[in-house]
Design a protein around this motif. Structure first.
Motif, PDB file in Angstrom:
ATOM      1  N   ASP A  89      50.326  42.882  69.749  1.00  0.00           N
ATOM      2  CA  ASP A  89      49.162  42.921  68.860  1.00  0.00           C
ATOM      3  C   ASP A  89      47.963  43.615  69.511  1.00  0.00           C
ATOM      4  OD1 ASP A  89      48.892  41.585  66.083  1.00  0.00           O
ATOM      5  OD2 ASP A  89      46.942  41.217  66.978  1.00  0.00           O
ATOM      6  N   ASP A  90      47.698  43.274  70.767  1.00  0.00           N
ATOM      7  CA  ASP A  90      46.622  43.960  71.491  1.00  0.00           C
ATOM      8  C   ASP A  90      47.115  45.325  71.974  1.00  0.00           C
ATOM      9  OD1 ASP A  90      45.154  41.603  71.245  1.00  0.00           O
ATOM     10  OD2 ASP A  90      45.306  41.033  73.356  1.00  0.00           O
ATOM     11  N   GLY A  91      48.257  45.312  72.644  1.00  0.00           N
ATOM     12  CA  GLY A  91      48.722  46.493  73.370  1.00  0.00           C
ATOM     13  C   GLY A  91      49.082  47.661  72.466  1.00  0.00           C
ATOM     14  N   HIS A  92      49.708  47.385  71.348  1.00  0.00           N
ATOM     15  CA  HIS A  92      50.121  48.482  70.470  1.00  0.00           C
ATOM     16  C   HIS A  92      49.286  48.598  69.209  1.00  0.00           C
ATOM     17  CE1 HIS A  92      53.396  50.065  72.731  1.00  0.00           C
ATOM     18  NE2 HIS A  92      54.043  48.915  72.759  1.00  0.00           N
ATOM     19  N   PHE A 138      55.712  41.952  61.673  1.00  0.00           N
ATOM     20  CA  PHE A 138      55.708  43.404  61.904  1.00  0.00           C
ATOM     21  C   PHE A 138      55.291  44.169  60.643  1.00  0.00           C
ATOM     22  CE2 PHE A 138      59.225  43.265  65.453  1.00  0.00           C
ATOM     23  CZ  PHE A 138      58.303  42.765  66.344  1.00  0.00           C
ATOM     24  N   PHE A 139      55.836  43.768  59.521  1.00  0.00           N
ATOM     25  CA  PHE A 139      55.524  44.427  58.241  1.00  0.00           C
ATOM     26  C   PHE A 139      54.013  44.369  57.979  1.00  0.00           C
ATOM     27  CE2 PHE A 139      56.429  44.225  53.389  1.00  0.00           C
ATOM     28  CZ  PHE A 139      56.625  45.592  53.303  1.00  0.00           C
ATOM     29  N   SER A 140      53.407  43.227  58.273  1.00  0.00           N
ATOM     30  CA  SER A 140      51.976  43.067  57.983  1.00  0.00           C
ATOM     31  C   SER A 140      51.113  43.891  58.935  1.00  0.00           C
ATOM     32  CB  SER A 140      51.572  41.591  58.031  1.00  0.00           C
ATOM     33  OG  SER A 140      51.565  41.113  59.364  1.00  0.00           O
ATOM     34  N   VAL A 141      51.534  44.041  60.200  1.00  0.00           N
ATOM     35  CA  VAL A 141      50.697  44.843  61.101  1.00  0.00           C
ATOM     36  C   VAL A 141      50.800  46.339  60.793  1.00  0.00           C
ATOM     37  CG1 VAL A 141      50.504  43.129  62.943  1.00  0.00           C
ATOM     38  CG2 VAL A 141      52.369  44.835  63.046  1.00  0.00           C
ATOM     39  N   THR A 201      43.906  53.202  60.199  1.00  0.00           N
ATOM     40  CA  THR A 201      43.984  54.664  60.187  1.00  0.00           C
ATOM     41  C   THR A 201      42.989  55.264  59.199  1.00  0.00           C
ATOM     42  OG1 THR A 201      46.328  54.423  60.672  1.00  0.00           O
ATOM     43  CG2 THR A 201      45.608  56.590  59.936  1.00  0.00           C
ATOM     44  N   ALA A 202      42.890  54.625  58.041  1.00  0.00           N
ATOM     45  CA  ALA A 202      42.002  55.137  56.993  1.00  0.00           C
ATOM     46  C   ALA A 202      40.566  54.641  57.173  1.00  0.00           C
ATOM     47  CB  ALA A 202      42.532  54.723  55.619  1.00  0.00           C
ATOM     48  N   GLY A 203      40.373  53.658  58.064  1.00  0.00           N
ATOM     49  CA  GLY A 203      39.034  53.093  58.252  1.00  0.00           C
ATOM     50  C   GLY A 203      38.582  52.245  57.081  1.00  0.00           C
ATOM     51  N   THR A 204      39.530  51.709  56.324  1.00  0.00           N
ATOM     52  CA  THR A 204      39.193  50.913  55.140  1.00  0.00           C
ATOM     53  C   THR A 204      39.297  49.418  55.434  1.00  0.00           C
ATOM     54  OG1 THR A 204      41.489  51.250  54.459  1.00  0.00           O
ATOM     55  CG2 THR A 204      39.824  52.653  53.425  1.00  0.00           C
ATOM     56  N   VAL A 205      38.618  48.642  54.615  1.00  0.00           N
ATOM     57  CA  VAL A 205      38.677  47.179  54.714  1.00  0.00           C
ATOM     58  C   VAL A 205      39.288  46.666  53.413  1.00  0.00           C
ATOM     59  CG1 VAL A 205      37.291  45.064  54.904  1.00  0.00           C
ATOM     60  CG2 VAL A 205      36.652  47.099  56.218  1.00  0.00           C
ATOM     61  N   PRO A 206      40.373  45.906  53.469  1.00  0.00           N
ATOM     62  CA  PRO A 206      41.009  45.427  52.227  1.00  0.00           C
ATOM     63  C   PRO A 206      40.111  44.443  51.484  1.00  0.00           C
ATOM     64  CG  PRO A 206      42.027  44.393  54.147  1.00  0.00           C
ATOM     65  CD  PRO A 206      41.075  45.422  54.677  1.00  0.00           C
ATOM     66  N   ASP A 207      40.409  44.240  50.199  1.00  0.00           N
ATOM     67  CA  ASP A 207      39.656  43.216  49.479  1.00  0.00           C
ATOM     68  C   ASP A 207      40.184  41.835  49.881  1.00  0.00           C
ATOM     69  OD1 ASP A 207      41.952  42.627  47.954  1.00  0.00           O
ATOM     70  OD2 ASP A 207      41.299  43.839  46.254  1.00  0.00           O
ATOM     71  N   LEU A 208      39.512  40.791  49.388  1.00  0.00           N
ATOM     72  CA  LEU A 208      39.828  39.433  49.842  1.00  0.00           C
ATOM     73  C   LEU A 208      41.246  39.010  49.464  1.00  0.00           C
ATOM     74  CD1 LEU A 208      38.878  36.818  51.210  1.00  0.00           C
ATOM     75  CD2 LEU A 208      37.907  36.117  48.992  1.00  0.00           C
ATOM     76  N   ASP A 209      41.713  39.394  48.265  1.00  0.00           N
ATOM     77  CA  ASP A 209      43.078  39.043  47.860  1.00  0.00           C
ATOM     78  C   ASP A 209      44.101  39.636  48.829  1.00  0.00           C
ATOM     79  OD1 ASP A 209      42.390  37.551  45.631  1.00  0.00           O
ATOM     80  OD2 ASP A 209      42.463  39.278  44.280  1.00  0.00           O
ATOM     81  N   ASP A 210      43.963  40.936  49.100  1.00  0.00           N
ATOM     82  CA  ASP A 210      44.907  41.596  50.009  1.00  0.00           C
ATOM     83  C   ASP A 210      44.772  41.052  51.421  1.00  0.00           C
ATOM     84  OD1 ASP A 210      46.193  43.185  48.191  1.00  0.00           O
ATOM     85  OD2 ASP A 210      45.342  45.092  48.875  1.00  0.00           O
ATOM     86  N   TYR A 211      43.539  40.874  51.873  1.00  0.00           N
ATOM     87  CA  TYR A 211      43.362  40.400  53.249  1.00  0.00           C
ATOM     88  C   TYR A 211      43.992  39.020  53.438  1.00  0.00           C
ATOM     89  CZ  TYR A 211      41.510  38.943  57.679  1.00  0.00           C
ATOM     90  OH  TYR A 211      41.430  38.472  58.968  1.00  0.00           O
ATOM     91  N   THR A 212      43.807  38.147  52.456  1.00  0.00           N
ATOM     92  CA  THR A 212      44.366  36.795  52.558  1.00  0.00           C
ATOM     93  C   THR A 212      45.890  36.856  52.670  1.00  0.00           C
ATOM     94  OG1 THR A 212      42.532  35.943  51.253  1.00  0.00           O
ATOM     95  CG2 THR A 212      44.463  34.527  51.438  1.00  0.00           C
ATOM     96  N   LEU A 213      46.491  37.714  51.859  1.00  0.00           N
ATOM     97  CA  LEU A 213      47.950  37.860  51.895  1.00  0.00           C
ATOM     98  C   LEU A 213      48.409  38.433  53.237  1.00  0.00           C
ATOM     99  CD1 LEU A 213      50.580  37.613  50.311  1.00  0.00           C
ATOM    100  CD2 LEU A 213      50.079  39.849  49.267  1.00  0.00           C
ATOM    101  N   MET A 214      47.734  39.462  53.692  1.00  0.00           N
ATOM    102  CA  MET A 214      48.071  40.085  54.975  1.00  0.00           C
ATOM    103  C   MET A 214      47.922  39.084  56.123  1.00  0.00           C
ATOM    104  SD  MET A 214      46.162  43.388  56.712  1.00  0.00           S
ATOM    105  CE  MET A 214      46.065  44.230  55.150  1.00  0.00           C
ATOM    106  N   ARG A 215      46.860  38.277  56.044  1.00  0.00           N
ATOM    107  CA  ARG A 215      46.520  37.373  57.140  1.00  0.00           C
ATOM    108  C   ARG A 215      47.485  36.185  57.249  1.00  0.00           C
ATOM    109  NH1 ARG A 215      44.996  37.583  61.938  1.00  0.00           N
ATOM    110  NH2 ARG A 215      43.163  36.490  62.675  1.00  0.00           N
ATOM    111  N   LEU A 216      48.225  35.909  56.157  1.00  0.00           N
ATOM    112  CA  LEU A 216      49.248  34.858  56.259  1.00  0.00           C
ATOM    113  C   LEU A 216      50.328  35.255  57.260  1.00  0.00           C
ATOM    114  CD1 LEU A 216      49.875  33.741  52.551  1.00  0.00           C
ATOM    115  CD2 LEU A 216      48.605  32.519  54.342  1.00  0.00           C
ATOM    116  N   TYR A 217      50.436  36.563  57.527  1.00  0.00           N
ATOM    117  CA  TYR A 217      51.492  37.062  58.409  1.00  0.00           C
ATOM    118  C   TYR A 217      50.968  37.728  59.681  1.00  0.00           C
ATOM    119  CZ  TYR A 217      53.769  36.259  53.988  1.00  0.00           C
ATOM    120  OH  TYR A 217      54.205  35.670  52.833  1.00  0.00           O
TER     121      TYR A 217
END
Ligand code: 3E9
Ligand code: MG
Ligand code: MG
Ligand code: MG
Ligand code: MG
Ligand code: MG
Length: 349
Positions: free
Chosen positions: A82-85, A153-156, A164-180
């Motif tokens: 997570d840090d290294g790559h 892995f899929f979530s990272v 890469t795009a410099g974007t910040v997801p919305d709260l719905d997407d971030y919550t889903l991503m953050r579960l993983y």
């Protein structure tokens, strides 16, 4: 320059506890990291000072020593990824290449004898972790562990596309991503191994038990976002964090985002307690242990979060509480208004 947010005491109804061998376990993890040369010398030098052994000893305070040690080495390994790559390495800005590399690692996790990534320290470390998962877990638990690594892995990779795009997801997407992407779900099979049982699928995969595990992931990662904001916002690197997501989405400053994140994690904590209480009414002894371990995982991440130099950063001290509070700031049992997870609240009453 970091934003000097003062974090107030956080609501935690869980008991503090730590495995008595925490110092030995932390020391063994430093030896393990050196043996497998996890991360660059510089990263490894940092990671072995983060008291990862203490964190693992808090997650499984009464667990089998060998499994606490396995968990500790595994968490250090995860930070190597997570840090290294992802967060500090080049692959974190190349989602396609990252997904190829992680897919190869996943093959090593499934079949450690596969002659791939032969000169890769993370792959060698993963072979060792897999052997130990086989020793202390069942074939089913090893398969769950591999599946959970895949979802992490899929979530990272998703995270890397935002980086890469410099974007910040919305709260719905971030919550889903953050579960993983907090790698919480990869720890779950080790909770079972730590106490030498295997949850039956009709219990573990029931909607309510999965919701309890997801609630634990939500609380642990929201707490991490609160306690790691100081380190994450301090640098010049891109970072993703619930506070940042809330600032963007609501057009508010860091202080208001902190208040909102605390309210959200308080409400998740109240629901977690209520759901666990209901589940215990007709739970097997193994499920009771599992639910208790989820509580230890949450509390362990809190105690580690406010004490590890990873987050306190003594060279630029974070303003942390030294204790927890016994009541929520926000006692509401209403859903959070986050599409991916509002159904959690439908499981009680
Ligand atoms: C956590 O998120 C990243 C994981 C890969 C760390 C490994 C930890 C665990 C498996 C246990 C879960 C514990 C947590 C989330 C504290 P993030 O925000 O990149 O972590 P950071 O330490 O950099 O704030
Ligand atoms: Mg190296
Ligand atoms: Mg240490
Ligand atoms: Mg991360
Ligand atoms: Mg991080
Ligand atoms: Mg963080």
């Amino acid at each position: 320059v970091g934003i000097d947010l003062a974090v107030p005491p956080i609501y935690s109804p869980f008991a503090e506890a730590i495995h008595p061998l925490y110092q030995d376990i932390d020391q063994q993890t430093a030896v393990w990291a050196e043996k497998f040369r996890i991360g660059s010398d510089e990263l490894r030098g940092r990671l072995v000072r983060h008291d990862i052994g203490g964190f693992s000893a808090r997650i499984l305070p009464e667990g089998r020593e060998e499994v606490v040690s396995l968990l500790s080495d595994f968490v250090l390994w995860l930070f190597g990824v997570d840090d290294g790559h992802c967060e500090e390495g080049e692959l974190g800005r190349k989602p396609g290449e990252l997904s190829g590399y992680l897919s190869r690692l996943l093959r090593i996790a499934q079949n450690p004898e596969t002659p791939m990534l032969l000169d890769d320290p993370l792959a060698d470390g993963l072979r060792d972790l897999r052997r130990r998962v086989d020793r202390y877990g069942t074939p089913g638990q090893a398969a769950r562990w591999v599946d959970a690594l895949r979802e992490y892995f899929f979530s990272v990779v998703w995270e890397a596309s935002h980086r890469t795009a410099g974007t910040v997801p919305d709260l719905d997407d971030y919550t889903l991503m953050r579960l993983y992407d907090g790698a919480t779900s990869v720890v779950l099979p080790l909770l079972e191994m730590g106490h030498g049982y295997e949850l039956q699928p009709h219990e573990r995969d029931s909607t309510r038990v999965r919701a309890a595990a997801e609630l634990a992931s939500f609380i642990i990662t929201w707490d991490n976002d609160i306690f790691s904001y100081h380190k994450e916002a301090a640098g010049t690197d891109y970072y993703l964090n619930a506070l940042r997501v809330l600032e963007r989405e609501q057009g508010i400053g860091p202080e208001a985002a902190l208040d909102l994140a605390i309210s959200q994690r308080d409400r998740a904590t109240s629901l977690f307690l209520l759901l666990c209480e209901r589940l215990r009414e007709d739970a097997s002894p193994q499920l009771r242990q599992y639910l208790a371990s989820l509580g230890s995982f949450i509390r362990g991440a809190q105690d580690w979060g406010i004490t590890s130099v990873r987050y306190t950063t003594p060279h630029d001290p974070a303003r942390f509480p030294d204790a927890f509070r016994q009541t929520p700031v926000d006692p509401s049992l209403r859903p959070l208004g986050i599409a991916a997870v509002d159904w959690w609240w439908e499981l009680v009453d």
